[in-house]
Design a protein around this motif. Structure first.
Motif, PDB file in Angstrom:
ATOM      1  N   ILE A  10     -34.463 -19.982   9.163  1.00  0.00           N
ATOM      2  CA  ILE A  10     -33.951 -19.401  10.279  1.00  0.00           C
ATOM      3  C   ILE A  10     -35.037 -19.373  11.488  1.00  0.00           C
ATOM      4  O   ILE A  10     -36.310 -19.347  11.088  1.00  0.00           O
ATOM      5  CB  ILE A  10     -33.628 -17.815  10.071  1.00  0.00           C
ATOM      6  CG1 ILE A  10     -32.527 -17.686   9.084  1.00  0.00           C
ATOM      7  CG2 ILE A  10     -33.193 -17.279  11.618  1.00  0.00           C
ATOM      8  CD1 ILE A  10     -32.377 -16.316   8.594  1.00  0.00           C
ATOM      9  N   PHE A  11     -34.643 -19.818  12.873  1.00  0.00           N
ATOM     10  CA  PHE A  11     -35.716 -19.840  13.832  1.00  0.00           C
ATOM     11  C   PHE A  11     -35.375 -18.901  14.876  1.00  0.00           C
ATOM     12  O   PHE A  11     -34.443 -18.888  15.423  1.00  0.00           O
ATOM     13  CB  PHE A  11     -35.556 -21.126  14.393  1.00  0.00           C
ATOM     14  CG  PHE A  11     -36.576 -21.446  15.362  1.00  0.00           C
ATOM     15  CD1 PHE A  11     -37.946 -21.874  15.345  1.00  0.00           C
ATOM     16  CD2 PHE A  11     -36.112 -21.381  16.680  1.00  0.00           C
ATOM     17  CE1 PHE A  11     -38.832 -22.004  16.132  1.00  0.00           C
ATOM     18  CE2 PHE A  11     -37.097 -21.781  17.766  1.00  0.00           C
ATOM     19  CZ  PHE A  11     -38.437 -22.053  17.524  1.00  0.00           C
ATOM     20  N   ALA A  12     -36.524 -17.793  15.069  1.00  0.00           N
ATOM     21  CA  ALA A  12     -36.294 -16.662  15.705  1.00  0.00           C
ATOM     22  C   ALA A  12     -37.288 -17.083  17.001  1.00  0.00           C
ATOM     23  O   ALA A  12     -38.397 -17.323  16.612  1.00  0.00           O
ATOM     24  CB  ALA A  12     -36.393 -15.543  15.213  1.00  0.00           C
ATOM     25  N   TYR A  13     -36.577 -17.195  18.274  1.00  0.00           N
ATOM     26  CA  TYR A  13     -37.616 -17.478  19.523  1.00  0.00           C
ATOM     27  C   TYR A  13     -37.398 -16.488  20.414  1.00  0.00           C
ATOM     28  O   TYR A  13     -36.442 -16.921  21.568  1.00  0.00           O
ATOM     29  CB  TYR A  13     -37.146 -18.702  19.846  1.00  0.00           C
ATOM     30  CG  TYR A  13     -38.337 -19.339  20.798  1.00  0.00           C
ATOM     31  CD1 TYR A  13     -39.643 -19.664  20.551  1.00  0.00           C
ATOM     32  CD2 TYR A  13     -37.886 -19.804  22.077  1.00  0.00           C
ATOM     33  CE1 TYR A  13     -40.452 -20.124  21.338  1.00  0.00           C
ATOM     34  CE2 TYR A  13     -38.563 -20.319  23.206  1.00  0.00           C
ATOM     35  CZ  TYR A  13     -39.941 -20.282  22.676  1.00  0.00           C
ATOM     36  OH  TYR A  13     -41.031 -20.961  23.819  1.00  0.00           O
ATOM     37  N   PRO A  14     -37.585 -15.222  20.481  1.00  0.00           N
ATOM     38  CA  PRO A  14     -37.635 -14.320  21.611  1.00  0.00           C
ATOM     39  C   PRO A  14     -38.603 -14.636  22.814  1.00  0.00           C
ATOM     40  O   PRO A  14     -39.626 -14.279  22.478  1.00  0.00           O
ATOM     41  CB  PRO A  14     -37.800 -12.873  21.049  1.00  0.00           C
ATOM     42  CG  PRO A  14     -38.575 -13.241  19.865  1.00  0.00           C
ATOM     43  CD  PRO A  14     -38.436 -14.753  19.453  1.00  0.00           C
TER      44      PRO A  14
END
Length: 107
Positions: free
Chosen positions: A29-33
């Motif tokens: 999964i890629f999280a980019y906040p």
């Protein structure tokens, strides 16, 4: 955040890397906040690797990440509870969320 969510064995927080392709290849999964992004190249790179994306709805990101279809969007990075919930959900439901990354089509 990892300890608060009980994800210390499932979640790794990545920093800067000189080999992003290797880091992306190791992810589920890629999280980019982010608070500001014009195009969101790193999000496009993650999507090219068929990773489901969790990101803020800034810049051009909402034009290629469709909330609930090929990823998840949140309005602002200050929504820490929403971010933590999405990452927690994604970590415990990897099989379901990874299917989002396989949705093809941009824009």
């Amino acid at each position: 955040m990892r300890l608060n969510l009980g994800l210390q064995d499932r979640l790794e927080l990545m920093g800067s890397t000189e080999q992003p392709e290797l880091a992306l290849a190791a992810m589920d999964i890629f999280a980019y906040p982010t608070t500001g992004e014009s195009v969101g190249w790193v999000v496009l790179e993650a999507m090219a690797m068929e990773l489901p994306v969790i990101s803020t709805a800034v810049g051009a990101v909402p034009s290629f990440v469709r909330h609930g279809e090929n990823g998840f969007l949140m309005e602002k990075v200050q929504d820490e509870e929403i971010l933590a919930s999405l990452i927690g959900l994604a970590c415990y439901a990897v099989d379901v969320v990874v299917d989002l990354g396989h949705v093809r089509g941009v824009g």
